[in-house]
Design an enzyme around this catalytic site. Structure first.
Site, PDB file in Angstrom:
ATOM      1  CE  LYS A 276      -3.177   2.628   3.000  1.00  0.00           C
ATOM      2  NZ  LYS A 276      -4.067   2.612   4.178  1.00  0.00           N
ATOM      3  CG  ASP A 281      -5.528   7.882   4.356  1.00  0.00           C
ATOM      4  OD1 ASP A 281      -6.445   8.479   3.744  1.00  0.00           O
ATOM      5  OD2 ASP A 281      -5.719   6.892   5.090  1.00  0.00           O
ATOM      6  CE  LYS A 288      -6.733   8.633   7.729  1.00  0.00           C
ATOM      7  NZ  LYS A 288      -7.424   7.544   8.451  1.00  0.00           N
ATOM      8  CG  ASP A 299      -1.822   5.300   4.879  1.00  0.00           C
ATOM      9  OD1 ASP A 299      -1.640   4.288   5.579  1.00  0.00           O
ATOM     10  OD2 ASP A 299      -2.924   5.589   4.354  1.00  0.00           O
ATOM     11  CG  ASP A 358     -10.017   7.352   6.225  1.00  0.00           C
ATOM     12  OD1 ASP A 358      -8.908   7.312   5.657  1.00  0.00           O
ATOM     13  OD2 ASP A 358     -10.162   7.583   7.442  1.00  0.00           O
ATOM     14  CD  GLU A 360      -6.537   5.158   2.273  1.00  0.00           C
ATOM     15  OE1 GLU A 360      -7.565   5.232   2.965  1.00  0.00           O
ATOM     16  OE2 GLU A 360      -5.407   4.945   2.755  1.00  0.00           O
ATOM     17  NE  ARG A 362     -10.438  -1.414   3.513  1.00  0.00           N
ATOM     18  CZ  ARG A 362     -11.048  -1.637   4.676  1.00  0.00           C
ATOM     19  NH1 ARG A 362     -12.254  -2.204   4.691  1.00  0.00           N
ATOM     20  NH2 ARG A 362     -10.475  -1.294   5.802  1.00  0.00           N
TER      21      ARG A 362
HETATM   22  N1  BES Z   1      -4.258   4.584   6.782  1.00  0.00           N
HETATM   23  C1  BES Z   1      -5.401   4.274   7.555  1.00  0.00           C
HETATM   24  C2  BES Z   1      -5.104   3.288   8.694  1.00  0.00           C
HETATM   25  C3  BES Z   1      -4.142   3.745   9.746  1.00  0.00           C
HETATM   26  C4  BES Z   1      -4.623   4.260  10.935  1.00  0.00           C
HETATM   27  C5  BES Z   1      -2.792   3.612   9.583  1.00  0.00           C
HETATM   28  C6  BES Z   1      -3.741   4.670  11.924  1.00  0.00           C
HETATM   29  C7  BES Z   1      -1.896   3.997  10.572  1.00  0.00           C
HETATM   30  C8  BES Z   1      -2.376   4.534  11.744  1.00  0.00           C
HETATM   31  C9  BES Z   1      -6.461   3.667   6.667  1.00  0.00           C
HETATM   32  O1  BES Z   1      -6.495   4.108   5.359  1.00  0.00           O
HETATM   33  C10 BES Z   1      -7.781   4.005   7.268  1.00  0.00           C
HETATM   34  O2  BES Z   1      -8.133   5.148   7.248  1.00  0.00           O
HETATM   35  N2  BES Z   1      -8.483   2.984   7.773  1.00  0.00           N
HETATM   36  C11 BES Z   1      -9.763   3.149   8.335  1.00  0.00           C
HETATM   37  C12 BES Z   1     -10.659   2.108   7.721  1.00  0.00           C
HETATM   38  C13 BES Z   1     -12.124   2.336   7.950  1.00  0.00           C
HETATM   39  C14 BES Z   1     -12.564   3.624   7.257  1.00  0.00           C
HETATM   40  C15 BES Z   1     -12.895   1.157   7.394  1.00  0.00           C
HETATM   41  C16 BES Z   1      -9.654   2.954   9.840  1.00  0.00           C
HETATM   42  O3  BES Z   1      -8.839   2.144  10.286  1.00  0.00           O
HETATM   43  O4  BES Z   1     -10.345   3.647  10.560  1.00  0.00           O
HETATM   44 ZN    ZN Z   2      -4.732   4.767   4.604  1.00  0.00          ZN
HETATM   45 MN    MN Z   3      -7.626   5.850   5.095  1.00  0.00          MN
END
Ligand code: BES
Ligand code: ZN
Ligand code: MN
Length: 524
Positions: A276, A281, A288, A299, A358, A360, A362
């Site tokens: 990834k 992000d 966010k 990220d 968010d 993204e 996947r």
């Molecule tokens: N990049 C984030 C995940 C992340 C969170 C990485 C904290 C490092 C530290 C990812 O893209 C994300 O935003 N995930 C969401 C998924 C949800 C929207 C289904 C999450 O984990 O809240």
């Molecule tokens: Zn992310």
């Molecule tokens: Mn995200």
């Protein structure tokens, strides 16, 4: 005036690399007392043998200091002494009584580097007789020292009139440790791979965006043999039907890229490593919150890990066939950005209803894994991603999350984790995940109502795009890729997690049986 200042800054930053740790060298006999001495000891008796090359006055003084400090010799304990013999500093590192593994030897090296960072002069580490069971014990200490001594000060003001004390760049010499001869061939390549990953992760997003990630990767591989590098641009990705990664990048001025680094040092079907690579992000339209959002410059740690691994394997001429795919995009919320509810089609023809922009990672990986599977017909696919906050809730920051459609593949990854100290804990995939991600109008949604279990749902989504029966595993490194507390070989900040693990995994990889192809639609 401001233009000149900006140009100067640009020139300065372009020319100033991150400062490297002390160079590592190897010797059979201890040099003369000068600078710092490091002594790893598992008990009081070892002082006589490991410190055998020291003069008896120095050795006795160290022994008295250890006794009066009631030093416990436990793994990771340290005692720093000054004013003994000709040394400006003497550091004793406890090694415990259990047999030392490669990962623990790296920890000793890392501790040696951090404890002596401020010594103005060379560092001598006595490793004779240490870990006779590890054939390259000295080399492992060297790796750890280079990794633990890492700093990133590219953007720090440096007074040209007051250069850094030259003695801080004097070598760290490992005395009597095995494996020094071959150091340049493999261990040094491994640290280069980890440091490439750390630099890419630490760089802010105004310095490293998808195209620049490609440029830096090309620069790192310059002159390295048996490597081909391709970067698919938007036009090419559109032709290939990669609507999923394109949808993530469409809200940014900086277009996405699919970077493919193929190192062919062996024959047979390759292992595909897909990372990834979200260079920032923001969450996109599903923005966010502001607090901590800056961390999302990292990220792209999965992408950094796969190119770092390929660099290590290629530079050490490992007899392996590996393809690193970095799915690069910036997730931003401009007027062209994806809206929640939008439907896009991925490379393999499956359609996705984007419930949350968010989620993204996947989305970019859906195209990366389906492209990797179709084009390279790999023996296995491993993707690695800072995918979910949820994985940290389950595992904290000690383990990365492991998901797999193949038990033997999961076992090989777990074994590589144990060997390198980048440990993994397996989490479940369950048929019910398909139900909660079922879309009313498309083949699958990119997140589920309620969103639980978050890490598993993310894994399920990616696995849904590996549909040709290829053994596949997913590593969620969201909670381990950025450290708020240092480890012996990982300073605070970017860990470069996954390079050591995947390097070991690919070197040791043994093909496993294929699996039943994933369902063609979430509904069935
Ligand atoms: N990049 C984030 C995940 C992340 C969170 C990485 C904290 C490092 C530290 C990812 O893209 C994300 O935003 N995930 C969401 C998924 C949800 C929207 C289904 C999450 O984990 O809240
Ligand atoms: Zn992310
Ligand atoms: Mn995200």
């Amino acid at each position: 005036m401001r233009r000149i200042a900006a140009a100067l800054l640009a020139a300065a930053t372009a020319l100033t690399p991150a400062v490297a740790a002390r160079p590592v060298s190897f010797a059979n006999a201890a040099p003369q007392a000068s600078g710092a001495l490091v002594l790893p000891l598992g008990n009081a008796e070892e002082l006589a043998s490991r410190g055998g090359s020291l003069d008896s006055g120095t050795r006795d003084a160290i022994g008295r200091a250890l006794a009066s400090a009631e030093f416990d010799y436990k793994e990771g304990s340290t005692l720093s002494l000054r004013g003994i013999g000709g040394w400006s500093q003497i550091v004793v590192i406890g090694t415990g009584s259990a047999p030392l593994t490669a990962a623990k030897l790296q920890d000793i090296g890392g501790t040696a580097a951090t404890e002596t960072a401020k010594t103005d002069g060379p560092v001598t580490l006595l490793a004779n007789g240490l870990a006779a069971n590890v054939p390259d014990a000295g080399a492992q200490i060297g790796i750890g020292a280079e990794l633990g001594g890492y700093t990133f000060d590219r953007y720090k003001y440096r007074d040209a009139a007051k250069p850094r004390a030259a003695g801080r760049d004097a070598p760290l010499t490992i005395v009597g440790g095995a494996g020094g001869d071959g150091y340049a061939a493999q261990p040094a390549a491994l640290t280069e791979g980890v440091l490439l990953a750390r630099n890419l992760i630490t760089e802010p997003s105004n310095e490293v965006w998808p195209e620049e990630f490609v440029t830096r990767t090309r620069a790192a591989f310059r002159g390295v043999g048996n490597v081909t590098i391709e970067a698919l641009d938007e036009t090419r990705m559109r032709e290939l039907g990669m609507g999923s990664i394109l949808s993530v990048g469409q809200g940014s001025k900086r277009p996405p890229r699919m970077l493919i680094v193929h190192y062919k040092g062996g024959s047979g079907a390759p292992v595909v490593l897909a990372g990834k690579g979200i260079t920032f992000d923001s969450g996109g339209t599903s923005l966010k919150p502001g607090t901590g959002m800056w961390r999302m410059k990292g990220d792209m740690a999965g992408a950094a890990a796969v190119v770092g691994t390929a660099l290590s394997l290629a530079k050490s001429r490992a007899p392996v066939n590996v393809v690193a795919i970095a799915a690069l995009a910036e997730n931003m919320p401009d007027g062209g950005a994806t809206r929640p509810g939008d439907v896009v089609k991925a490379h393999n023809g499956k359609t996705i209803e984007i419930i949350n922009t968010d989620a993204e990672g996947r989305l970019v990986l859906a195209d990366a894994v389906s492209y990797g599977e179709r084009r390279f017909k790999p023996a296995a696919i491993v993707d690695i991603a800072t995918l979910t906050g949820a994985v940290g809730g389950a595992l904290g920051s000690d383990y990365a999350g492991l998901f797999a459609n193949s038990d033997p593949l999961a076992q090989q990854l777990s074994a590589a984790g144990e060997a390198t100290g980048e440990i993994l804990w397996r989490l479940p995939l369950h048929a019910n995940h398909a139900k909660s991600m079922k879309s009313d109008i498309a083949d699958i949604k990119n997140s589920a109502e309620g969103g639980s279990p978050g890490a598993s749902l993310g894994a399920h989504f990616i696995g849904y795009f590996v549909d040709g029966g290829t053994p596949w595993a997913h590593l969620d490194i969201a909670a381990v890729s950025w450290r708020t507390d240092a480890l012996p070989t990982v300073p605070k900040g970017a860990a470069g997690y996954g390079v050591r693990l995947l390097d070991r995994f690919v070197r040791d990889f043994r093909p496993v049986a294929g699996v039943a192809p994933a369902a063609s639609s979430a509904a069935n």
